[in-house]
Write a protein that holds these residues in place. Structure first.
Motif, PDB file in Angstrom:
ATOM      1  N   THR A  63       0.830  -1.210   0.000  1.00 40.17           N
ATOM      2  CA  THR A  63       0.000   0.000   0.000  1.00 40.17           C
ATOM      3  C   THR A  63       0.857   1.250   0.000  1.00 40.17           C
ATOM      4  O   THR A  63       0.563   2.226  -0.707  1.00 40.17           O
ATOM      5  CB  THR A  63      -0.922  -0.012   1.238  1.00 40.17           C
ATOM      6  OG1 THR A  63      -1.706  -1.199   1.224  1.00 40.17           O
ATOM      7  CG2 THR A  63      -1.840   1.194   1.241  1.00 40.17           C
ATOM      8  N   MET A  64       1.924   1.253   0.780  1.00 39.71           N
ATOM      9  CA  MET A  64       2.821   2.407   0.828  1.00 39.71           C
ATOM     10  C   MET A  64       3.540   2.607  -0.513  1.00 39.71           C
ATOM     11  O   MET A  64       3.793   3.732  -0.914  1.00 39.71           O
ATOM     12  CB  MET A  64       3.840   2.236   1.947  1.00 39.71           C
ATOM     13  CG  MET A  64       3.211   2.195   3.308  1.00 39.71           C
ATOM     14  SD  MET A  64       2.399   3.723   3.702  1.00 39.71           S
ATOM     15  CE  MET A  64       3.386   4.273   5.042  1.00 39.71           C
ATOM     16  N   ALA A  65       3.858   1.507  -1.188  1.00 40.05           N
ATOM     17  CA  ALA A  65       4.569   1.604  -2.466  1.00 40.05           C
ATOM     18  C   ALA A  65       3.659   2.177  -3.564  1.00 40.05           C
ATOM     19  O   ALA A  65       4.137   2.849  -4.472  1.00 40.05           O
ATOM     20  CB  ALA A  65       5.096   0.230  -2.873  1.00 40.05           C
ATOM     21  N   MET A  66       2.354   1.908  -3.495  1.00 40.09           N
ATOM     22  CA  MET A  66       1.441   2.404  -4.518  1.00 40.09           C
ATOM     23  C   MET A  66       1.173   3.904  -4.377  1.00 40.09           C
ATOM     24  O   MET A  66       0.908   4.571  -5.354  1.00 40.09           O
ATOM     25  CB  MET A  66       0.102   1.647  -4.435  1.00 40.09           C
ATOM     26  CG  MET A  66       0.182   0.249  -4.982  1.00 40.09           C
ATOM     27  SD  MET A  66      -1.436  -0.497  -5.150  1.00 40.09           S
ATOM     28  CE  MET A  66      -1.857  -0.826  -3.474  1.00 40.09           C
TER      29      MET A  66
END
Length: 58
Positions: free
Chosen positions: A51-54
Motif C-alpha cells: 500500500t505504501m509503495a502504490m
C-alpha cells in the motif's frame, strides 16, 4: 503451633494431573496458533508495504 511434616509446600510426590494425550493436544493447538499469528503478521506487513509503495490517488 506445630505443623505435620510433609503437609505443606512442595515436599510431596508430584501427582499426574493430565494425560499425555491432553498435553500433546494443547501443545499442538498452541503451535498452530503461533504459526497462524506469524502468518497474519507477515501478511499485514506485506500488505502495508504494498500500500505504501502504490501511494495515494489524488
Amino acid at each position: 503451633m506445630t505443623r505435620a511434616s510433609g503437609t505443606a509446600g512442595f515436599q510431596g510426590h508430584p501427582a499426574t494431573v493430565s494425560s499425555s494425550r491432553l498435553t500433546n493436544a494443547v501443545a499442538a493447538s498452541l503451535a498452530v496458533a503461533a504459526i497462524s499469528l506469524c502468518l497474519i503478521v507477515t501478511l499485514t506487513v506485506l500488505s502495508t508495504k504494498a500500500t505504501m509503495a502504490m501511494g495515494l490517488p489524488v
